[in-house]
Motif scaffolding. Structure first.
Motif, PDB file in Angstrom:
ATOM      1  N   UNK A   1       0.367  -5.187   4.077  1.00 13.99           N
ATOM      2  CA  UNK A   1       1.262  -6.004   3.253  1.00 13.99           C
ATOM      3  C   UNK A   1       1.772  -7.169   4.088  1.00 13.99           C
TER       4      UNK A   1
ATOM      5  N   UNK B   1      -2.528  -7.412   0.737  1.00 15.83           N
ATOM      6  CA  UNK B   1      -2.282  -6.308  -0.194  1.00 15.83           C
ATOM      7  C   UNK B   1      -2.463  -6.700  -1.656  1.00 15.83           C
ATOM      8  N   UNK B   2      -2.211  -7.952  -2.008  1.00 16.65           N
ATOM      9  CA  UNK B   2      -2.255  -8.344  -3.413  1.00 16.65           C
ATOM     10  C   UNK B   2      -3.621  -8.858  -3.843  1.00 16.65           C
TER      11      UNK B   2
ATOM     12  N   UNK C   1       0.067   0.015   4.228  1.00 12.88           N
ATOM     13  CA  UNK C   1       0.210   0.836   3.027  1.00 12.88           C
ATOM     14  C   UNK C   1      -1.066   1.637   2.867  1.00 12.88           C
TER      15      UNK C   1
END
Lengths: 450, 111
Positions: free
Chosen positions: A365, A369-370, A387
Protein backbone atom coordinates in the motif's frame (compact mmCIF):
# COMPACT_ATOMS: atom_id res chain seq x y z
CA UNK A 1 -57.34 14.86 -9.39
CA UNK A 2 -54.06 13.69 -10.84
CA UNK A 3 -51.17 16.09 -10.31
CA UNK A 4 -49.40 17.70 -13.26
CA UNK A 5 -46.03 17.60 -11.55
CA UNK A 6 -44.39 15.74 -8.70
CA UNK A 7 -41.06 16.15 -6.97
CA UNK A 8 -39.09 13.06 -5.90
CA UNK A 9 -35.99 13.24 -3.75
CA UNK A 10 -33.29 10.71 -3.05
CA UNK A 11 -32.73 10.16 0.68
CA UNK A 12 -30.10 7.40 0.55
CA UNK A 13 -28.01 5.71 -2.15
CA UNK A 14 -26.52 2.75 -0.31
CA UNK A 15 -27.19 0.91 2.93
CA UNK A 16 -24.75 2.87 5.07
CA UNK A 17 -25.26 6.16 3.26
CA UNK A 18 -25.00 9.36 5.32
CA UNK A 19 -28.21 10.27 7.10
CA UNK A 20 -27.95 14.08 7.56
CA UNK A 21 -28.31 14.95 3.84
CA UNK A 22 -31.40 12.73 3.78
CA UNK A 23 -32.94 14.74 6.60
CA UNK A 24 -31.90 17.96 4.89
CA UNK A 25 -33.65 17.10 1.61
CA UNK A 26 -36.81 16.18 3.54
CA UNK A 27 -36.78 19.47 5.44
CA UNK A 28 -35.77 21.80 2.63
CA UNK A 29 -36.51 19.98 -0.64
CA UNK A 30 -40.28 20.64 -0.86
CA UNK A 31 -40.73 16.99 -1.84
CA UNK A 32 -43.80 14.93 -2.65
CA UNK A 33 -41.92 11.62 -2.49
CA UNK A 34 -38.69 10.39 -0.94
CA UNK A 35 -36.95 7.25 -2.25
CA UNK A 36 -34.16 5.50 -0.36
CA UNK A 37 -32.05 2.84 -2.10
CA UNK A 38 -30.19 0.70 0.43
CA UNK A 39 -29.50 -2.73 -1.12
CA UNK A 40 -26.28 -3.69 -2.85
CA UNK A 41 -25.99 -6.90 -4.88
CA UNK A 42 -24.90 -9.07 -2.00
CA UNK A 43 -26.28 -7.32 1.10
CA UNK A 44 -29.61 -9.11 0.75
CA UNK A 45 -27.73 -12.42 1.12
CA UNK A 46 -26.31 -11.22 4.43
CA UNK A 47 -29.78 -10.14 5.53
CA UNK A 48 -31.25 -13.50 4.52
CA UNK A 49 -28.73 -15.16 6.87
CA UNK A 50 -29.74 -12.77 9.67
CA UNK A 51 -33.35 -13.80 9.18
CA UNK A 52 -32.40 -17.48 9.36
CA UNK A 53 -30.93 -16.85 12.83
CA UNK A 54 -33.82 -14.62 14.00
CA UNK A 55 -37.09 -14.56 12.02
CA UNK A 56 -37.82 -10.99 13.16
CA UNK A 57 -34.57 -9.75 11.53
CA UNK A 58 -33.42 -9.65 7.93
CA UNK A 59 -34.16 -6.01 7.16
CA UNK A 60 -31.37 -3.49 6.54
CA UNK A 61 -29.50 -3.15 9.85
CA UNK A 62 -29.50 0.67 9.76
CA UNK A 63 -33.31 0.79 9.27
CA UNK A 64 -34.28 2.12 12.70
CA UNK A 65 -31.50 4.69 12.93
CA UNK A 66 -32.32 6.04 9.46
CA UNK A 67 -36.09 6.03 9.86
CA UNK A 68 -36.02 7.67 13.28
CA UNK A 69 -34.33 10.62 11.58
CA UNK A 70 -36.36 10.58 8.35
CA UNK A 71 -39.92 9.53 9.17
CA UNK A 72 -40.96 12.30 11.58
CA UNK A 73 -40.02 15.25 9.34
CA UNK A 74 -41.26 13.44 6.21
CA UNK A 75 -44.68 12.41 7.55
CA UNK A 76 -45.18 15.86 9.11
CA UNK A 77 -44.85 17.36 5.62
CA UNK A 78 -46.98 14.74 3.90
CA UNK A 79 -43.99 13.32 2.00
CA UNK A 80 -44.54 9.73 0.94
CA UNK A 81 -41.62 7.35 1.38
CA UNK A 82 -40.47 4.30 -0.56
CA UNK A 83 -37.46 2.21 0.42
CA UNK A 84 -35.98 -1.23 -0.20
CA UNK A 85 -34.71 -1.40 3.39
CA UNK A 86 -37.08 -4.34 3.88
CA UNK A 87 -34.28 -6.39 2.30
CA UNK A 88 -34.91 -10.07 3.15
CA UNK A 89 -37.82 -9.30 5.49
CA UNK A 90 -40.01 -6.34 4.41
CA UNK A 91 -42.82 -7.28 6.79
CA UNK A 92 -40.34 -7.58 9.64
CA UNK A 93 -39.15 -4.07 8.81
CA UNK A 94 -42.72 -2.76 8.81
CA UNK A 95 -43.44 -4.43 12.15
CA UNK A 96 -40.38 -3.10 13.94
CA UNK A 97 -41.07 0.41 12.61
CA UNK A 98 -44.63 0.28 13.92
CA UNK A 99 -43.25 -0.63 17.32
CA UNK A 100 -40.91 2.35 17.46
CA UNK A 101 -42.64 5.03 15.37
CA UNK A 102 -45.01 6.20 18.15
CA UNK A 103 -41.96 7.07 20.24
CA UNK A 104 -40.73 9.19 17.35
CA UNK A 105 -44.03 11.11 17.21
CA UNK A 106 -45.48 9.07 14.33
CA UNK A 107 -48.46 7.19 15.77
CA UNK A 108 -50.57 7.18 12.60
CA UNK A 109 -49.43 6.23 9.12
CA UNK A 110 -50.28 3.65 6.51
CA UNK A 111 -47.60 1.20 5.44
CA UNK A 112 -47.72 -1.13 2.44
CA UNK A 113 -45.29 -4.02 2.12
CA UNK A 114 -44.14 -5.57 -1.17
CA UNK A 115 -43.46 -9.28 -1.00
CA UNK A 116 -42.65 -11.94 -3.53
CA UNK A 117 -39.17 -11.01 -4.73
CA UNK A 118 -37.69 -13.97 -2.86
CA UNK A 119 -37.46 -16.92 -5.26
CA UNK A 120 -35.27 -19.52 -3.54
CA UNK A 121 -37.97 -22.19 -4.01
CA UNK A 122 -38.13 -21.43 -7.72
CA UNK A 123 -34.36 -21.79 -7.94
CA UNK A 124 -34.44 -25.20 -6.25
CA UNK A 125 -37.16 -26.32 -8.65
CA UNK A 126 -35.14 -25.23 -11.71
CA UNK A 127 -31.53 -26.41 -11.36
CA UNK A 128 -31.31 -26.42 -15.18
CA UNK A 129 -31.31 -22.60 -15.41
CA UNK A 130 -28.10 -21.21 -16.94
CA UNK A 131 -26.02 -18.69 -15.01
CA UNK A 132 -25.66 -15.42 -16.91
CA UNK A 133 -21.97 -15.06 -15.99
CA UNK A 134 -20.64 -18.33 -17.42
CA UNK A 135 -23.55 -20.39 -18.76
CA UNK A 136 -23.01 -23.10 -16.13
CA UNK A 137 -26.12 -24.71 -14.67
CA UNK A 138 -27.56 -23.16 -11.52
CA UNK A 139 -27.40 -26.63 -9.98
CA UNK A 140 -23.71 -26.14 -9.11
CA UNK A 141 -24.60 -23.28 -6.72
CA UNK A 142 -27.72 -24.70 -5.11
CA UNK A 143 -25.99 -26.58 -2.27
CA UNK A 144 -24.26 -23.32 -1.29
CA UNK A 145 -27.18 -20.96 -2.01
CA UNK A 146 -27.81 -18.30 0.65
CA UNK A 147 -30.46 -16.20 -1.11
CA UNK A 148 -32.24 -15.62 -4.43
CA UNK A 149 -34.23 -12.50 -5.22
CA UNK A 150 -35.83 -11.21 -8.39
CA UNK A 151 -35.45 -7.55 -9.31
CA UNK A 152 -39.08 -6.39 -9.31
CA UNK A 153 -40.22 -3.32 -11.22
CA UNK A 154 -41.94 -0.01 -10.53
CA UNK A 155 -45.42 -1.52 -10.89
CA UNK A 156 -45.28 -3.03 -7.40
CA UNK A 157 -44.16 0.28 -5.91
CA UNK A 158 -47.06 2.07 -7.63
CA UNK A 159 -49.46 -0.61 -6.37
CA UNK A 160 -48.11 -0.03 -2.88
CA UNK A 161 -48.91 3.68 -3.07
CA UNK A 162 -52.31 2.93 -4.64
CA UNK A 163 -53.38 1.51 -1.27
CA UNK A 164 -53.11 5.03 0.14
CA UNK A 165 -49.88 4.16 1.91
CA UNK A 166 -47.60 6.84 3.29
CA UNK A 167 -44.74 4.36 3.36
CA UNK A 168 -43.95 1.53 0.94
CA UNK A 169 -41.37 -1.02 2.08
CA UNK A 170 -39.90 -3.45 -0.41
CA UNK A 171 -37.25 -6.11 -0.66
CA UNK A 172 -35.41 -6.42 -3.96
CA UNK A 173 -36.66 -3.90 -6.49
CA UNK A 174 -34.60 -2.51 -9.36
CA UNK A 175 -32.99 0.68 -8.12
CA UNK A 176 -34.51 3.07 -10.72
CA UNK A 177 -37.94 1.50 -10.08
CA UNK A 178 -37.98 3.05 -6.60
CA UNK A 179 -38.21 6.40 -8.41
CA UNK A 180 -40.34 5.36 -11.39
CA UNK A 181 -42.92 3.82 -9.03
CA UNK A 182 -44.16 7.15 -7.64
CA UNK A 183 -44.44 8.48 -11.23
CA UNK A 184 -46.56 5.53 -12.35
CA UNK A 185 -48.75 6.03 -9.29
CA UNK A 186 -49.11 9.80 -9.62
CA UNK A 187 -49.62 10.00 -13.39
CA UNK A 188 -51.05 6.58 -14.26
CA UNK A 189 -48.46 6.04 -17.01
CA UNK A 190 -48.99 2.86 -18.98
CA UNK A 191 -46.40 0.21 -19.80
CA UNK A 192 -46.95 1.01 -23.48
CA UNK A 193 -45.77 4.58 -23.05
CA UNK A 194 -42.10 3.90 -23.66
CA UNK A 195 -41.04 7.54 -23.90
CA UNK A 196 -42.33 8.34 -20.42
CA UNK A 197 -41.00 5.10 -18.94
CA UNK A 198 -37.60 5.91 -20.44
CA UNK A 199 -37.53 9.41 -18.94
CA UNK A 200 -38.63 8.15 -15.55
CA UNK A 201 -36.13 5.30 -15.58
CA UNK A 202 -33.36 7.67 -16.62
CA UNK A 203 -34.25 9.99 -13.74
CA UNK A 204 -34.21 7.06 -11.33
CA UNK A 205 -30.87 5.82 -12.66
CA UNK A 206 -29.34 9.27 -12.17
CA UNK A 207 -30.76 9.80 -8.67
CA UNK A 208 -30.35 6.35 -7.12
CA UNK A 209 -26.74 6.85 -5.99
CA UNK A 210 -27.58 9.99 -4.01
CA UNK A 211 -24.54 12.28 -3.82
CA UNK A 212 -22.79 10.72 -6.82
CA UNK A 213 -25.00 12.94 -9.00
CA UNK A 214 -24.40 16.12 -7.06
CA UNK A 215 -20.62 16.36 -6.85
CA UNK A 216 -19.64 13.21 -4.99
CA UNK A 217 -17.05 10.98 -6.64
CA UNK A 218 -16.04 13.98 -8.75
CA UNK A 219 -13.77 16.55 -7.07
CA UNK A 220 -10.13 16.80 -8.12
CA UNK A 221 -8.46 19.80 -6.44
CA UNK A 222 -7.16 22.35 -8.93
CA UNK A 223 -8.87 20.50 -11.78
CA UNK A 224 -12.53 19.75 -11.04
CA UNK A 225 -13.73 21.83 -8.12
CA UNK A 226 -16.83 21.08 -6.07
CA UNK A 227 -18.21 23.86 -3.91
CA UNK A 228 -18.70 22.85 -0.25
CA UNK A 229 -18.19 19.13 -0.84
CA UNK A 230 -18.55 18.58 2.91
CA UNK A 231 -22.10 19.93 2.71
CA UNK A 232 -23.00 17.83 -0.35
CA UNK A 233 -26.76 17.88 -0.97
CA UNK A 234 -28.81 14.98 -2.31
CA UNK A 235 -30.59 15.15 -5.69
CA UNK A 236 -34.25 15.58 -6.53
CA UNK A 237 -36.28 15.35 -9.74
CA UNK A 238 -39.21 17.44 -10.89
CA UNK A 239 -41.31 15.20 -13.13
CA UNK A 240 -44.28 16.35 -15.21
CA UNK A 241 -47.19 14.18 -16.28
CA UNK A 242 -46.05 14.46 -19.90
CA UNK A 243 -42.72 12.85 -18.97
CA UNK A 244 -40.57 15.95 -18.81
CA UNK A 245 -37.82 15.77 -16.13
CA UNK A 246 -35.63 18.40 -14.53
CA UNK A 247 -33.18 17.56 -11.79
CA UNK A 248 -31.86 19.70 -8.99
CA UNK A 249 -30.67 19.27 -5.40
CA UNK A 250 -31.49 20.41 -1.88
CA UNK A 251 -31.70 24.24 -1.97
CA UNK A 252 -28.77 25.86 -0.22
CA UNK A 253 -26.75 22.62 0.03
CA UNK A 254 -23.18 22.09 -1.10
CA UNK A 255 -22.04 20.13 -4.10
CA UNK A 256 -22.40 20.58 -7.83
CA UNK A 257 -25.02 19.51 -10.35
CA UNK A 258 -24.21 20.19 -13.98
CA UNK A 259 -23.68 18.55 -17.35
CA UNK A 260 -20.34 17.07 -16.24
CA UNK A 261 -21.62 15.42 -13.06
CA UNK A 262 -24.72 14.18 -14.91
CA UNK A 263 -22.63 12.71 -17.73
CA UNK A 264 -20.44 10.77 -15.30
CA UNK A 265 -23.44 9.41 -13.42
CA UNK A 266 -25.37 8.56 -16.60
CA UNK A 267 -22.68 6.08 -17.57
CA UNK A 268 -22.08 4.80 -14.04
CA UNK A 269 -22.61 1.03 -14.03
CA UNK A 270 -24.01 1.18 -17.56
CA UNK A 271 -22.68 -1.11 -20.27
CA UNK A 272 -24.30 -0.78 -23.71
CA UNK A 273 -26.01 2.65 -23.56
CA UNK A 274 -28.55 1.57 -26.20
CA UNK A 275 -29.84 -1.24 -23.98
CA UNK A 276 -29.96 -0.55 -20.26
CA UNK A 277 -32.27 -3.34 -19.21
CA UNK A 278 -34.64 -2.74 -16.28
CA UNK A 279 -37.82 -4.61 -15.30
CA UNK A 280 -39.86 -1.63 -16.56
CA UNK A 281 -38.35 -0.90 -19.96
CA UNK A 282 -35.16 -1.20 -21.94
CA UNK A 283 -33.68 2.28 -21.75
CA UNK A 284 -31.79 3.58 -24.78
CA UNK A 285 -29.60 6.30 -23.28
CA UNK A 286 -27.32 6.64 -26.30
CA UNK A 287 -28.98 9.92 -27.34
CA UNK A 288 -29.34 11.45 -23.88
CA UNK A 289 -28.19 15.01 -23.40
CA UNK A 290 -28.32 17.48 -20.55
CA UNK A 291 -29.33 21.16 -20.60
CA UNK A 292 -28.14 23.45 -17.81
CA UNK A 293 -31.19 25.61 -17.00
CA UNK A 294 -29.74 27.41 -13.99
CA UNK A 295 -27.10 26.80 -11.34
CA UNK A 296 -27.61 23.24 -10.06
CA UNK A 297 -30.61 22.67 -12.32
CA UNK A 298 -30.47 20.40 -15.39
CA UNK A 299 -33.10 19.20 -17.89
CA UNK A 300 -32.93 15.68 -19.34
CA UNK A 301 -33.42 15.15 -23.09
CA UNK A 302 -33.20 12.31 -25.56
CA UNK A 303 -34.04 9.19 -23.58
CA UNK A 304 -35.74 6.49 -25.63
CA UNK A 305 -37.51 3.39 -24.39
CA UNK A 306 -38.22 -0.08 -25.68
CA UNK A 307 -40.64 -2.63 -24.18
CA UNK A 308 -39.70 -4.44 -21.00
CA UNK A 309 -38.35 -7.96 -21.45
CA UNK A 310 -40.29 -11.14 -20.72
CA UNK A 311 -37.91 -12.07 -17.90
CA UNK A 312 -36.91 -10.98 -14.43
CA UNK A 313 -33.26 -10.98 -13.40
CA UNK A 314 -32.55 -12.99 -10.26
CA UNK A 315 -29.43 -12.53 -8.16
CA UNK A 316 -28.38 -15.68 -6.35
CA UNK A 317 -26.16 -15.26 -3.29
CA UNK A 318 -23.97 -18.23 -2.37
CA UNK A 319 -21.19 -19.14 0.05
CA UNK A 320 -17.76 -19.10 -1.49
CA UNK A 321 -15.35 -19.88 1.33
CA UNK A 322 -13.47 -17.43 3.52
CA UNK A 323 -11.11 -14.53 3.10
CA UNK A 324 -8.50 -13.53 5.66
CA UNK A 325 -6.34 -10.42 5.57
CA UNK A 326 -3.99 -8.19 7.53
CA UNK A 327 -1.75 -5.15 7.14
CA UNK A 328 1.51 -3.87 8.64
CA UNK A 329 3.35 -0.58 8.17
CA UNK A 330 7.04 0.31 7.65
CA UNK A 331 8.66 3.72 7.26
CA UNK A 332 12.04 5.37 6.90
CA UNK A 333 15.23 4.00 5.39
CA UNK A 334 14.86 0.64 3.61
CA UNK A 335 11.11 0.52 4.41
CA UNK A 336 10.14 -1.30 1.21
CA UNK A 337 12.79 -4.01 1.65
CA UNK A 338 11.62 -4.62 5.21
CA UNK A 339 8.01 -4.86 4.05
CA UNK A 340 9.00 -7.40 1.40
CA UNK A 341 10.88 -9.46 4.01
CA UNK A 342 7.75 -9.35 6.18
CA UNK A 343 5.71 -10.76 3.30
CA UNK A 344 8.11 -13.65 2.80
CA UNK A 345 8.12 -14.41 6.53
CA UNK A 346 4.32 -14.55 6.73
CA UNK A 347 4.05 -16.76 3.63
CA UNK A 348 6.68 -19.15 5.01
CA UNK A 349 5.06 -19.33 8.45
CA UNK A 350 1.67 -20.14 6.90
CA UNK A 351 3.36 -22.79 4.74
CA UNK A 352 5.12 -24.43 7.70
CA UNK A 353 1.78 -24.59 9.50
CA UNK A 354 0.48 -26.64 6.57
CA UNK A 355 -2.11 -24.03 5.61
CA UNK A 356 -2.98 -23.70 1.95
CA UNK A 357 -4.88 -21.08 0.01
CA UNK A 358 -6.53 -21.20 -3.40
CA UNK A 359 -5.57 -17.56 -4.02
CA UNK A 360 -3.31 -15.09 -2.26
CA UNK A 361 -2.93 -11.40 -2.98
CA UNK A 362 0.04 -9.32 -1.87
CA UNK A 363 -0.07 -5.52 -1.93
CA UNK A 364 2.35 -2.79 -1.01
CA UNK A 365 0.00 0.00 0.00
CA UNK A 366 1.53 3.26 -1.16
CA UNK A 367 2.98 1.60 -4.26
CA UNK A 368 0.65 -0.82 -6.03
CA UNK A 369 -2.40 -1.79 -3.95
CA UNK A 370 -5.11 -0.09 -6.01
CA UNK A 371 -3.95 -0.49 -9.60
CA UNK A 372 -1.80 -3.64 -9.27
CA UNK A 373 0.91 -1.85 -11.18
CA UNK A 374 4.52 -3.06 -11.15
CA UNK A 375 5.95 -2.03 -7.76
CA UNK A 376 9.46 -2.16 -9.21
CA UNK A 377 8.54 0.84 -11.38
CA UNK A 378 6.91 2.86 -8.59
CA UNK A 379 9.00 5.48 -6.81
CA UNK A 380 10.13 4.32 -3.37
CA UNK A 381 7.86 6.00 -0.80
CA UNK A 382 8.88 7.17 2.67
CA UNK A 383 6.42 4.73 4.18
CA UNK A 384 4.61 1.65 2.94
CA UNK A 385 2.09 -0.87 4.26
CA UNK A 386 2.18 -4.52 3.35
CA UNK A 387 -1.19 -6.17 2.90
CA UNK A 388 -1.80 -9.89 2.55
CA UNK A 389 -5.23 -11.30 1.65
CA UNK A 390 -5.99 -14.95 0.94
CA UNK A 391 -8.93 -17.14 -0.01
CA UNK A 392 -9.61 -20.59 1.44
CA UNK A 393 -12.47 -22.92 2.32
CA UNK A 394 -11.01 -23.35 5.83
CA UNK A 395 -12.06 -20.65 8.31
CA UNK A 396 -9.07 -21.31 10.59
CA UNK A 397 -6.64 -20.93 7.71
CA UNK A 398 -8.31 -17.63 6.84
CA UNK A 399 -7.97 -16.41 10.43
CA UNK A 400 -4.28 -17.32 10.41
CA UNK A 401 -3.47 -14.78 7.68
CA UNK A 402 -4.20 -11.65 9.69
CA UNK A 403 -2.78 -13.20 12.87
CA UNK A 404 0.56 -13.93 11.22
CA UNK A 405 0.70 -10.45 9.71
CA UNK A 406 0.03 -8.78 13.04
CA UNK A 407 2.67 -10.85 14.83
CA UNK A 408 5.27 -9.16 12.62
CA UNK A 409 5.13 -6.43 15.26
CA UNK A 410 7.29 -8.61 17.49
CA UNK A 411 8.63 -11.34 15.26
CA UNK A 412 9.17 -9.66 11.92
CA UNK A 413 11.66 -7.20 10.43
CA UNK A 414 12.72 -4.22 12.51
CA UNK A 415 10.45 -1.20 12.85
CA UNK A 416 7.13 -2.87 11.97
CA UNK A 417 4.24 -0.70 13.22
CA UNK A 418 0.55 -0.04 12.83
CA UNK A 419 -0.49 -3.64 12.23
CA UNK A 420 -4.10 -4.62 11.71
CA UNK A 421 -5.62 -8.08 11.72
CA UNK A 422 -8.85 -7.92 9.72
CA UNK A 423 -9.69 -11.50 10.71
CA UNK A 424 -11.65 -13.87 8.51
CA UNK A 425 -14.91 -13.17 6.77
CA UNK A 426 -17.23 -15.54 5.05
CA UNK A 427 -17.49 -14.71 1.37
CA UNK A 428 -21.00 -14.26 0.00
CA UNK A 429 -20.67 -14.16 -3.75
CA UNK A 430 -23.42 -13.57 -6.32
CA UNK A 431 -24.39 -14.86 -9.75
CA UNK A 432 -27.47 -14.22 -11.85
CA UNK A 433 -30.14 -16.04 -13.83
CA UNK A 434 -33.14 -14.90 -15.88
CA UNK A 435 -36.58 -16.37 -15.22
CA UNK A 436 -39.95 -15.89 -16.95
CA UNK A 437 -42.01 -13.08 -15.39
CA UNK A 438 -44.98 -15.31 -14.79
CA UNK A 439 -43.03 -17.48 -12.34
CA UNK A 440 -42.89 -14.57 -9.91
CA UNK A 441 -45.99 -13.53 -7.94
CA UNK A 442 -45.41 -10.23 -6.17
CA UNK A 443 -48.04 -9.17 -3.65
CA UNK A 444 -48.86 -6.00 -1.74
CA UNK A 445 -49.74 -6.54 1.91
CA UNK A 446 -50.90 -3.86 4.31
CA UNK A 447 -49.05 -3.78 7.59
CA UNK A 448 -51.30 -3.02 10.53
CA UNK A 449 -50.63 -2.10 14.12
CA UNK A 450 -50.55 -5.21 16.29
CA UNK B 1 4.63 14.50 -28.52
CA UNK B 2 2.09 12.92 -26.30
CA UNK B 3 -0.82 14.12 -24.22
CA UNK B 4 -1.95 12.66 -20.93
CA UNK B 5 -5.61 11.66 -20.87
CA UNK B 6 -5.92 13.28 -17.42
CA UNK B 7 -5.31 16.68 -18.99
CA UNK B 8 -8.16 16.46 -21.50
CA UNK B 9 -10.83 14.27 -19.91
CA UNK B 10 -12.47 13.11 -16.69
CA UNK B 11 -13.59 9.59 -15.82
CA UNK B 12 -15.79 7.52 -13.51
CA UNK B 13 -15.67 3.77 -12.87
CA UNK B 14 -18.56 1.48 -12.00
CA UNK B 15 -18.83 -2.25 -11.36
CA UNK B 16 -21.11 -5.12 -12.30
CA UNK B 17 -19.87 -8.55 -11.30
CA UNK B 18 -16.33 -8.98 -12.62
CA UNK B 19 -16.76 -6.21 -15.22
CA UNK B 20 -15.63 -2.63 -14.76
CA UNK B 21 -17.11 0.12 -16.90
CA UNK B 22 -15.24 3.38 -17.11
CA UNK B 23 -16.63 6.47 -18.79
CA UNK B 24 -14.22 9.02 -20.24
CA UNK B 25 -15.58 12.50 -20.96
CA UNK B 26 -13.60 15.18 -22.78
CA UNK B 27 -13.59 18.70 -21.36
CA UNK B 28 -14.07 20.30 -24.79
CA UNK B 29 -14.51 19.58 -28.50
CA UNK B 30 -10.78 19.49 -29.23
CA UNK B 31 -10.32 16.93 -26.48
CA UNK B 32 -13.24 14.92 -27.87
CA UNK B 33 -11.50 14.77 -31.25
CA UNK B 34 -8.40 13.38 -29.57
CA UNK B 35 -10.12 10.72 -27.46
CA UNK B 36 -12.48 9.72 -30.25
CA UNK B 37 -9.51 9.17 -32.56
CA UNK B 38 -6.83 7.85 -30.18
CA UNK B 39 -8.45 6.22 -27.15
CA UNK B 40 -9.00 2.88 -28.84
CA UNK B 41 -10.01 -0.41 -27.25
CA UNK B 42 -6.50 -1.66 -28.00
CA UNK B 43 -4.88 1.16 -26.01
CA UNK B 44 -7.26 0.66 -23.10
CA UNK B 45 -6.74 -3.09 -23.09
CA UNK B 46 -2.96 -2.64 -23.09
CA UNK B 47 -3.29 -0.39 -20.04
CA UNK B 48 -5.50 -2.82 -18.08
CA UNK B 49 -4.13 -6.17 -19.26
CA UNK B 50 -1.90 -6.64 -16.17
CA UNK B 51 -5.12 -6.96 -14.13
CA UNK B 52 -6.08 -9.99 -16.20
CA UNK B 53 -8.66 -7.82 -17.92
CA UNK B 54 -10.25 -8.21 -21.32
CA UNK B 55 -11.96 -8.10 -23.68
CA UNK B 56 -12.82 -4.40 -23.89
CA UNK B 57 -15.83 -2.85 -25.65
CA UNK B 58 -16.18 0.85 -26.49
CA UNK B 59 -19.40 2.87 -26.85
CA UNK B 60 -19.56 6.43 -28.20
CA UNK B 61 -21.80 9.27 -27.02
CA UNK B 62 -20.65 12.21 -29.14
CA UNK B 63 -23.34 14.60 -27.89
CA UNK B 64 -21.81 14.23 -24.42
CA UNK B 65 -18.21 14.07 -25.72
CA UNK B 66 -18.05 10.76 -23.85
CA UNK B 67 -16.79 7.23 -24.43
CA UNK B 68 -17.90 4.29 -22.32
CA UNK B 69 -15.46 1.41 -21.92
CA UNK B 70 -16.70 -1.94 -20.69
CA UNK B 71 -13.73 -3.92 -19.43
CA UNK B 72 -14.41 -7.54 -18.60
CA UNK B 73 -12.48 -9.52 -15.96
CA UNK B 74 -11.03 -6.37 -14.43
CA UNK B 75 -12.20 -6.86 -10.85
CA UNK B 76 -10.30 -9.87 -9.49
CA UNK B 77 -13.27 -12.22 -9.75
CA UNK B 78 -15.97 -9.68 -8.98
CA UNK B 79 -16.93 -7.31 -6.23
CA UNK B 80 -18.23 -10.01 -3.94
CA UNK B 81 -15.27 -12.40 -4.31
CA UNK B 82 -12.26 -10.20 -4.98
CA UNK B 83 -9.26 -10.15 -2.64
CA UNK B 84 -8.41 -6.67 -3.89
CA UNK B 85 -8.34 -3.74 -1.51
CA UNK B 86 -10.68 -1.90 -3.91
CA UNK B 87 -13.07 -4.66 -4.99
CA UNK B 88 -15.41 -2.22 -6.74
CA UNK B 89 -12.54 -0.82 -8.78
CA UNK B 90 -13.70 2.72 -8.03
CA UNK B 91 -10.07 3.84 -8.27
CA UNK B 92 -9.65 2.44 -11.81
CA UNK B 93 -10.95 5.72 -13.25
CA UNK B 94 -7.65 7.23 -12.16
CA UNK B 95 -5.72 4.39 -13.83
CA UNK B 96 -7.56 5.16 -17.08
CA UNK B 97 -6.53 8.81 -16.90
CA UNK B 98 -2.81 7.90 -16.76
CA UNK B 99 -2.95 6.75 -20.40
CA UNK B 100 -0.74 8.79 -22.75
CA UNK B 101 -2.12 9.50 -26.22
CA UNK B 102 -0.36 10.73 -29.34
CA UNK B 103 -1.06 14.42 -29.81
CA UNK B 104 0.00 17.94 -28.97
CA UNK B 105 -1.60 20.06 -26.34
CA UNK B 106 -5.03 20.15 -27.95
CA UNK B 107 -8.01 19.77 -25.65
CA UNK B 108 -6.24 20.53 -22.38
CA UNK B 109 -8.72 22.09 -19.99
CA UNK B 110 -8.00 25.16 -17.93
CA UNK B 111 -8.78 24.29 -14.32
Amino acid sequence: MAPTKIRIGCGAGFSDDRIPPGVEIVERGDLDYLAMECLAERTIARETLDRAKDPTKGYTPVLLERMEAIMPPALKRGIKIVTNMGAANPMGAANILRKHAPDWGCPDYRCAVVRGDEVTDIMRAHPELALMEDGAPLESLLPRMASANAYLGADVVAQGFATGADLVITGRVADPALFLGPMLHAFGWSYDDYAKLANGTLAGHLLECSGQLTGGCFADPGKKEVEDLAGLGYPLADVWADGRVEISKTPGSGGRLDVATCTEQLLYEMHDPTAYITPDCVLDASGVSFRQLAKDRVALDGARGKPRTATYKVVVGYFDGYMGSGEMGFAGVNAVARAKLGIEVVKERLRRRGLTYSEMRIDLIGMNSLHANDAALAPEPYEVRLRIAARTTDKKAAEAVGAEVRSLHMQGPTGAGGGVNFGARQILAVKSVLIPREWVRPEIVMERAA
Amino acid sequence: MSIRLYDIAHARAGDKGNTSNISVTAYNDAGWQVIHRELTTERVLAHFRHLGAGPVRRYELPQLRALNFVIENALGGGVTRSLAIDPHGKSLSALMLTIDLPGHNEGAAAP
